[in-house]
Write a protein that holds these residues in place. Structure first.
Motif, mmCIF file in Angstrom:
data_model
loop_
_atom_site.group_PDB
_atom_site.id
_atom_site.type_symbol
_atom_site.label_atom_id
_atom_site.label_comp_id
_atom_site.label_asym_id
_atom_site.label_seq_id
_atom_site.Cartn_x
_atom_site.Cartn_y
_atom_site.Cartn_z
ATOM 1 N N GLY A 18 45.404 66.901 74.022
ATOM 2 C CA GLY A 18 45.629 66.871 75.454
ATOM 3 C C GLY A 18 45.975 68.232 76.040
ATOM 4 N N TYR A 19 46.218 68.245 77.354
ATOM 5 C CA TYR A 19 46.496 69.500 78.042
ATOM 6 C C TYR A 19 47.950 69.943 77.908
ATOM 7 N N GLY A 20 48.800 69.068 77.382
ATOM 8 C CA GLY A 20 50.213 69.413 77.272
ATOM 9 C C GLY A 20 50.862 68.738 76.081
ATOM 10 N N THR A 21 52.170 68.728 76.095
ATOM 11 C CA THR A 21 52.934 68.115 75.017
ATOM 12 C C THR A 21 53.741 66.943 75.562
ATOM 13 N N LEU A 22 54.396 66.235 74.676
ATOM 14 C CA LEU A 22 55.250 65.124 75.074
ATOM 15 C C LEU A 22 56.306 65.605 76.075
#
Length: 203
Positions: free
Chosen positions: A133-137
């Motif tokens: 994805g484009y980011g993290t949790l």
């Protein structure tokens, strides 16, 4: 009003909210839109921060905001449970359920969307992309799409500060979760006396 009915309201709002967000995220690239009427458009934007697009500055601003939202939703959930337990008025329970559902809907975006989708810049995002994805949790962006530019034009020159400037009413772009929160707060304001009835003091 029973807890089961309030949970049903929450589930229905969450379903509509998340289905609409996933559809927009996987059908539009960032900034794309569809004009439904002159005063209503579907416009895909992402909100990295708080309401009205405000942000908390700093490297950990987004993380702080998401953690704060998680803590707040626990408090709202307890408020709902306690109100049902105390047999509070229907309008209060419905209002809290709507606020909880809206807050939870936006929390899902903030917590998970960075992992579930890739970037939407100049492309339509993919759900569960192979390259991640484009980011993290806890670093996801909230998906907004409802835009109501009810009036656009230049303000009169005689107005202080804003005179002569181009102005749009209503400018913010929001989502179903935001509408749910606003409706819940609106119910509390409009039916304040029914939501919070004063107890009669015994003589």
């Amino acid at each position: 009003m029973s807890l089961k009915k309030s949970i049903l309201i929450i589930i229905l709002v969450l379903l509509v909210d998340q289905i609409s967000k996933v559809y927009i995220k996987t059908s539009f690239s960032l900034g794309d839109g569809v004009k439904v009427f002159d005063w209503f458009q579907i416009l895909f934007v992402e909100n990295e921060g708080m309401a009205w697009g405000a942000k908390i500055p700093g490297e950990y601003g987004k993380l702080f905001l998401t953690v704060f939202r998680l803590i707040a939703i626990v408090g709202i959930g307890y408020w709902l449970w306690d109100s049902v337990r105390k047999k509070a008025s229907r309008v209060l329970v419905v209002a809290i359920a709507l606020i909880f559902a809206g807050a939870f809907g936006n929390i899902i975006d903030s917590v998970f969307y960075g992992l579930l989708f890739n970037d939407s810049h100049h492309q339509v995002a993919t759900f569960l992309p192979a390259d991640g994805g484009y980011g993290t949790l806890l670093h996801g962006k909230v998906v907004d799409m409802l835009y109501f530019p009810l009036w656009k034009g230049y303000l009169p020159e005689w107005l202080p500060f804003w005179g002569g400037k181009f102005f749009t009413f209503f400018d913010p772009v929001f989502n179903i979760a935001d509408m749910s929160i606003s409706t819940g707060v609106g119910l509390l304001i409009a039916f304040n006396k029914r939501a919070f009835p004063k107890k009669e003091i015994e003589a």
